[in-house]
Design a protein around this motif. Structure first.
Motif, short mmCIF file in Angstrom:
data_model
loop_
_atom_site.label_atom_id
_atom_site.label_comp_id
_atom_site.label_asym_id
_atom_site.label_seq_id
_atom_site.Cartn_x
_atom_site.Cartn_y
_atom_site.Cartn_z
N LEU A 41 0.82 -1.09 -0.05
CA LEU A 41 -0.04 0.15 0.07
C LEU A 41 0.81 1.41 -0.07
CD1 LEU A 41 -2.74 0.93 -0.14
CD2 LEU A 41 -2.74 1.03 2.50
N ASP A 42 2.08 1.08 0.76
CA ASP A 42 3.12 2.42 0.96
C ASP A 42 3.63 2.54 -0.54
OD1 ASP A 42 4.28 4.46 2.18
OD2 ASP A 42 6.20 3.26 2.30
N THR A 43 3.92 1.73 -1.23
CA THR A 43 4.59 1.54 -2.48
C THR A 43 3.50 1.83 -3.41
OG1 THR A 43 5.96 -0.19 -1.96
CG2 THR A 43 5.71 0.23 -4.40
N LEU A 44 2.17 1.59 -3.48
CA LEU A 44 1.24 1.95 -4.31
C LEU A 44 0.94 3.40 -4.20
CD1 LEU A 44 -0.81 0.54 -6.31
CD2 LEU A 44 -2.31 0.44 -4.45
N TYR A 45 0.73 3.94 -3.21
CA TYR A 45 0.62 5.66 -3.37
C TYR A 45 1.83 6.51 -3.51
CZ TYR A 45 2.83 7.20 1.03
OH TYR A 45 3.93 7.58 2.13
N VAL A 46 2.97 5.85 -3.38
CA VAL A 46 4.23 6.70 -3.88
C VAL A 46 4.10 6.37 -5.27
CG1 VAL A 46 6.72 6.62 -3.83
CG2 VAL A 46 5.59 6.35 -1.66
N ASP A 47 3.74 5.48 -5.78
CA ASP A 47 3.78 5.28 -7.36
C ASP A 47 2.71 6.16 -7.87
OD1 ASP A 47 5.94 3.47 -7.26
OD2 ASP A 47 4.71 1.90 -7.35
N ALA A 48 1.52 6.09 -7.36
CA ALA A 48 0.37 6.99 -7.76
C ALA A 48 0.90 8.58 -7.56
CB ALA A 48 -0.64 6.81 -6.98
N MET A 49 1.62 8.91 -6.56
CA MET A 49 1.96 10.18 -6.55
C MET A 49 3.12 10.70 -7.62
SD MET A 49 4.17 12.11 -3.48
CE MET A 49 5.45 11.16 -3.98
N LEU A 50 3.88 9.80 -7.85
CA LEU A 50 4.76 10.29 -8.91
C LEU A 50 4.09 10.25 -10.49
CD1 LEU A 50 7.70 7.98 -7.52
CD2 LEU A 50 7.61 10.35 -7.72
N LEU A 51 3.15 9.21 -10.70
CA LEU A 51 2.28 9.24 -11.70
C LEU A 51 1.75 10.44 -12.02
CD1 LEU A 51 2.04 7.31 -14.35
CD2 LEU A 51 -0.08 6.57 -13.04
N ILE A 52 1.23 11.29 -11.02
CA ILE A 52 0.37 12.26 -11.07
C ILE A 52 1.25 13.51 -11.24
CG2 ILE A 52 -0.82 13.99 -9.51
CD1 ILE A 52 -2.58 11.70 -8.45
N LEU A 53 2.69 13.29 -10.77
CA LEU A 53 3.77 14.22 -10.88
C LEU A 53 4.09 14.48 -12.66
CD1 LEU A 53 5.90 14.30 -7.69
CD2 LEU A 53 4.22 16.22 -8.42
N VAL A 54 4.24 13.26 -12.87
CA VAL A 54 4.42 13.01 -14.27
C VAL A 54 3.57 13.56 -15.25
CG1 VAL A 54 5.11 11.36 -16.14
CG2 VAL A 54 6.04 11.00 -13.91
N PHE A 55 2.36 13.30 -14.98
CA PHE A 55 1.38 14.03 -15.62
C PHE A 55 1.24 15.64 -15.40
CE2 PHE A 55 -1.46 10.02 -15.54
CZ PHE A 55 -0.87 9.66 -16.69
N GLY A 56 1.57 15.95 -14.53
CA GLY A 56 1.68 17.58 -14.14
C GLY A 56 2.76 17.98 -14.83
N MET A 57 3.92 17.39 -14.91
CA MET A 57 4.98 17.86 -15.81
C MET A 57 4.86 18.18 -17.30
SD MET A 57 8.51 16.71 -13.88
CE MET A 57 8.30 14.93 -13.77
N ARG A 58 4.07 16.91 -17.75
CA ARG A 58 3.69 16.94 -19.25
C ARG A 58 2.74 17.78 -19.53
NH1 ARG A 58 0.84 11.63 -20.83
NH2 ARG A 58 -0.80 12.72 -20.19
N GLU A 59 1.74 18.11 -18.55
CA GLU A 59 0.60 19.07 -18.73
C GLU A 59 1.08 20.41 -18.49
OE1 GLU A 59 -2.29 18.57 -20.76
OE2 GLU A 59 -1.25 16.33 -20.89
#
Length: 93
Positions: A41-59
Motif C-alpha cells: 500500500l505504501d508503494t502504491l501511493y508513492v507510485d500514484a503520487m509520482l505518476l500524477i507528478l509526471v502528468f503534471g510535468m507533461r501538462e
C-alpha cells in the motif's frame, strides 16, 4: 528533437510507474502477511503520487502538483497508522 525525446521520456516513465503500480496491487492482493500488504500500500501511493507528478510535468499544470502533495500526506499518515495498529493493536492510545 528534444521535444520528442521529452515526450518519449514522459511516456516511458508513465508506463514504468503503471507497471510498478500493477505489481504493488498484486502484492496487496496476494501478500501472505499484513506487513507485506502495508508495504504494498505504501508503494502504491508513492507510485500514484509520482505518476500524477509526471502528468503534471507533461501538462504543465500546478493542479497535479497539489493533488500529489495531498496524496503524499494522506499516504504517510495512513502508513503510520497501519504500522502502529500492527504493532500495538490500536491506533489511538
Amino acid at each position: 528533437m528534444s521535444a520528442t525525446l521529452l515526450g518519449a521520456a514522459f511516456a516511458g516513465a508513465s508506463v514504468m510507474l503503471a507497471l510498478a503500480m500493477a505489481l504493488a496491487a498484486a502484492r496487496l492482493l496476494i501478500g501472505p502477511r499484513a506487513q507485506d500488504r502495508v508495504l504494498a500500500l505504501d508503494t502504491l501511493y508513492v507510485d500514484a503520487m509520482l505518476l500524477i507528478l509526471v502528468f503534471g510535468m507533461r501538462e504543465a499544470s500546478q493542479l497535479y502538483f497539489e493533488a500529489a502533495v495531498v496524496i503524499a500526506l494522506l499516504g504517510f499518515v495512513s502508513t503510520a497508522a497501519l504500522a502502529k495498529f500492527l504493532l500495538r493493536g490500536e491506533v489511538i492510545e
